[in-house]
Design a protein around this motif. Structure first.
Motif, mmCIF file in Angstrom:
data_model
loop_
_atom_site.group_PDB
_atom_site.id
_atom_site.type_symbol
_atom_site.label_atom_id
_atom_site.label_comp_id
_atom_site.label_asym_id
_atom_site.label_seq_id
_atom_site.Cartn_x
_atom_site.Cartn_y
_atom_site.Cartn_z
ATOM 1 N N ARG A 184 0.827 -1.208 0.000
ATOM 2 C CA ARG A 184 0.000 0.000 0.000
ATOM 3 C C ARG A 184 0.858 1.254 0.000
ATOM 4 O O ARG A 184 0.631 2.186 -0.786
ATOM 5 C CB ARG A 184 -0.905 0.001 1.240
ATOM 6 C CG ARG A 184 -1.832 1.220 1.337
ATOM 7 C CD ARG A 184 -2.267 1.452 2.764
ATOM 8 N NE ARG A 184 -1.129 1.823 3.607
ATOM 9 C CZ ARG A 184 -1.151 1.873 4.929
ATOM 10 N NH1 ARG A 184 -2.256 1.555 5.582
ATOM 11 N NH2 ARG A 184 -0.080 2.225 5.620
ATOM 12 N N TRP A 210 1.095 4.080 -2.805
ATOM 13 C CA TRP A 210 0.742 5.421 -2.357
ATOM 14 C C TRP A 210 1.809 6.440 -2.766
ATOM 15 O O TRP A 210 1.507 7.537 -3.222
ATOM 16 C CB TRP A 210 0.586 5.410 -0.844
ATOM 17 C CG TRP A 210 -0.448 6.343 -0.297
ATOM 18 C CD1 TRP A 210 -0.946 7.471 -0.894
ATOM 19 C CD2 TRP A 210 -1.108 6.226 0.964
ATOM 20 N NE1 TRP A 210 -1.877 8.068 -0.080
ATOM 21 C CE2 TRP A 210 -1.999 7.327 1.063
ATOM 22 C CE3 TRP A 210 -1.029 5.325 2.014
ATOM 23 C CZ2 TRP A 210 -2.800 7.530 2.185
ATOM 24 C CZ3 TRP A 210 -1.838 5.525 3.125
ATOM 25 C CH2 TRP A 210 -2.705 6.623 3.206
ATOM 26 N N TYR A 252 -0.253 4.004 -8.954
ATOM 27 C CA TYR A 252 -0.446 2.645 -9.477
ATOM 28 C C TYR A 252 0.394 2.394 -10.741
ATOM 29 O O TYR A 252 1.109 1.386 -10.836
ATOM 30 C CB TYR A 252 -1.921 2.413 -9.788
ATOM 31 C CG TYR A 252 -2.179 1.080 -10.444
ATOM 32 C CD1 TYR A 252 -2.192 -0.087 -9.683
ATOM 33 C CD2 TYR A 252 -2.377 0.978 -11.818
ATOM 34 C CE1 TYR A 252 -2.404 -1.328 -10.277
ATOM 35 C CE2 TYR A 252 -2.591 -0.251 -12.414
ATOM 36 C CZ TYR A 252 -2.608 -1.398 -11.649
ATOM 37 O OH TYR A 252 -2.811 -2.613 -12.246
ATOM 38 N N LEU A 270 -6.953 -1.115 -2.027
ATOM 39 C CA LEU A 270 -7.865 0.015 -2.140
ATOM 40 C C LEU A 270 -9.157 -0.243 -1.367
ATOM 41 O O LEU A 270 -9.666 0.645 -0.672
ATOM 42 C CB LEU A 270 -8.172 0.285 -3.615
ATOM 43 C CG LEU A 270 -8.950 1.563 -3.929
ATOM 44 C CD1 LEU A 270 -8.208 2.802 -3.440
ATOM 45 C CD2 LEU A 270 -9.211 1.659 -5.438
ATOM 46 N N TYR A 314 -8.414 0.059 2.319
ATOM 47 C CA TYR A 314 -8.188 1.466 2.650
ATOM 48 C C TYR A 314 -9.513 2.209 2.743
ATOM 49 O O TYR A 314 -9.750 2.963 3.699
ATOM 50 C CB TYR A 314 -7.292 2.112 1.593
ATOM 51 C CG TYR A 314 -7.103 3.596 1.782
ATOM 52 C CD1 TYR A 314 -6.126 4.085 2.642
ATOM 53 C CD2 TYR A 314 -7.911 4.512 1.112
ATOM 54 C CE1 TYR A 314 -5.956 5.446 2.832
ATOM 55 C CE2 TYR A 314 -7.747 5.873 1.297
ATOM 56 C CZ TYR A 314 -6.767 6.333 2.153
ATOM 57 O OH TYR A 314 -6.613 7.691 2.341
ATOM 58 N N CYS A 315 -10.377 1.999 1.762
ATOM 59 C CA CYS A 315 -11.669 2.698 1.758
ATOM 60 C C CYS A 315 -12.500 2.318 2.979
ATOM 61 O O CYS A 315 -13.148 3.170 3.595
ATOM 62 C CB CYS A 315 -12.433 2.375 0.478
ATOM 63 S SG CYS A 315 -11.728 3.113 -1.006
ATOM 64 N N LEU A 333 -5.332 8.040 -0.577
ATOM 65 C CA LEU A 333 -5.105 7.009 -1.578
ATOM 66 C C LEU A 333 -6.302 6.871 -2.508
ATOM 67 O O LEU A 333 -6.157 6.684 -3.709
ATOM 68 C CB LEU A 333 -4.809 5.665 -0.898
ATOM 69 C CG LEU A 333 -4.557 4.470 -1.820
ATOM 70 C CD1 LEU A 333 -3.332 4.698 -2.688
ATOM 71 C CD2 LEU A 333 -4.396 3.187 -0.992
ATOM 72 N N MET A 334 -7.504 6.964 -1.951
ATOM 73 C CA MET A 334 -8.696 6.866 -2.784
ATOM 74 C C MET A 334 -8.770 8.024 -3.760
ATOM 75 O O MET A 334 -9.002 7.822 -4.958
ATOM 76 C CB MET A 334 -9.939 6.841 -1.901
ATOM 77 C CG MET A 334 -11.253 6.695 -2.659
ATOM 78 S SD MET A 334 -11.525 5.021 -3.288
ATOM 79 C CE MET A 334 -11.669 5.319 -5.046
ATOM 80 N N SER A 348 -6.218 7.688 -6.456
ATOM 81 C CA SER A 348 -6.559 6.615 -7.389
ATOM 82 C C SER A 348 -7.655 7.045 -8.350
ATOM 83 O O SER A 348 -7.624 6.724 -9.539
ATOM 84 C CB SER A 348 -7.006 5.370 -6.615
ATOM 85 O OG SER A 348 -5.987 4.929 -5.741
ATOM 86 N N VAL A 400 -12.487 1.062 -10.375
ATOM 87 C CA VAL A 400 -12.081 2.179 -9.523
ATOM 88 C C VAL A 400 -13.181 3.226 -9.488
ATOM 89 O O VAL A 400 -13.514 3.776 -8.433
ATOM 90 C CB VAL A 400 -10.754 2.791 -10.012
ATOM 91 C CG1 VAL A 400 -10.440 4.079 -9.232
ATOM 92 C CG2 VAL A 400 -9.617 1.793 -9.842
ATOM 93 N N ARG A 436 -15.952 2.122 -7.206
ATOM 94 C CA ARG A 436 -15.585 2.288 -5.802
ATOM 95 C C ARG A 436 -15.682 3.755 -5.394
ATOM 96 O O ARG A 436 -16.129 4.072 -4.292
ATOM 97 C CB ARG A 436 -14.175 1.761 -5.563
ATOM 98 C CG ARG A 436 -14.099 0.230 -5.524
ATOM 99 C CD ARG A 436 -12.675 -0.266 -5.692
ATOM 100 N NE ARG A 436 -12.561 -1.683 -5.441
ATOM 101 C CZ ARG A 436 -12.912 -2.632 -6.310
ATOM 102 N NH1 ARG A 436 -13.424 -2.285 -7.496
ATOM 103 N NH2 ARG A 436 -12.745 -3.906 -6.020
#
Length: 206
Positions: free
Chosen positions: A17, A21, A25, A59, A62-63, A104-105, A108, A119, A122
């Motif tokens: 991660r 980060w 990616y 991801l 993390y979310c 991170l979200m 991304s 993605v 999400r």
């Protein structure tokens, strides 16, 4: 019989991660991940699938962590409105601290959502969940008489999310801390003015 794994899965996920980060990616190679986690490429593939599979798992975790942290932050305060606004402007430990590289979200979404439907899905789910949480807090604040009962909870929640994301962007864009502090105060003042019921002068007459 499958051989037992000789590594701590969570440690590997955390190292991966942090690597994603820092580099993003696309710029992160399997070799980068192998060096960060201490596992060979084949071990990574065997344990987590492809690079994309590994990233999506990270991801998702993390979310989920961020969503739980945000909900805990806004609901911990006995005042629904104060708990929400401190989270929105990152004050009084109202929300988990973000590292210099930001969320991170959010990173991304910016880098991948246009090309990756998973993605994007999400991102939409996180937004919907945050909108529902904020609207619920606003409704509770109205029920407690903290803010104007005529305020639309969902519309106000949308505005607060926009403020929160704007502050987050500015915090990681290199703007001086003093200026970030000033814009937080300006945002809070604007928000408070928009939800506080204006007392008509006739109501003040004895």
């Amino acid at each position: 019989m499958a051989r037992p794994r000789k590594f701590d899965e969570q440690d590997v996920l955390t190292a991966a991660r942090d690597t994603f980060w820092r580099g993003g990616y696309k710029a992160t190679s399997v070799q980068d991940l192998a060096e960060a986690t201490g596992l060979g490429a084949q071990s990574l593939y065997g344990a987590f699938g492809s690079k994309r599979d590994l990233f999506m798992r990270i991801l998702d975790e993390y979310c989920a962590t961020q969503a739980a942290g945000l909900e805990a932050a806004v609901t911990a305060d006995p005042s629904p409105w104060h708990g929400l606004t401190t989270a929105v402007v990152f004050e009084d430990d109202g929300r988990m601290e973000l590292p210099p590289q930001g969320c991170l979200m959010a990173n991304s979404i910016a880098a991948l959502s246009a090309q990756d439907d998973d993605v994007q899905a999400r991102a939409c789910r996180v937004y919907a969940d945050t909108l529902a949480l904020f609207a619920r807090q606003i409704t509770e604040a109205q029920e407690k008489g903290e803010i104007d009962s005529d305020v639309d909870p969902t519309e106000t929640a949308r505005a607060l999310i926009a403020v929160m994301q704007g502050i987050e962007f500015l915090q990681k864009s290199g703007i001086a801390e003093d200026e970030v502090r000033r814009l937080k105060h300006a945002a809070l003042d604007m928000i408070e003015r928009s939800v506080t019921k204006t007392v008509d002068s006739e109501e003040l007459q004895p």
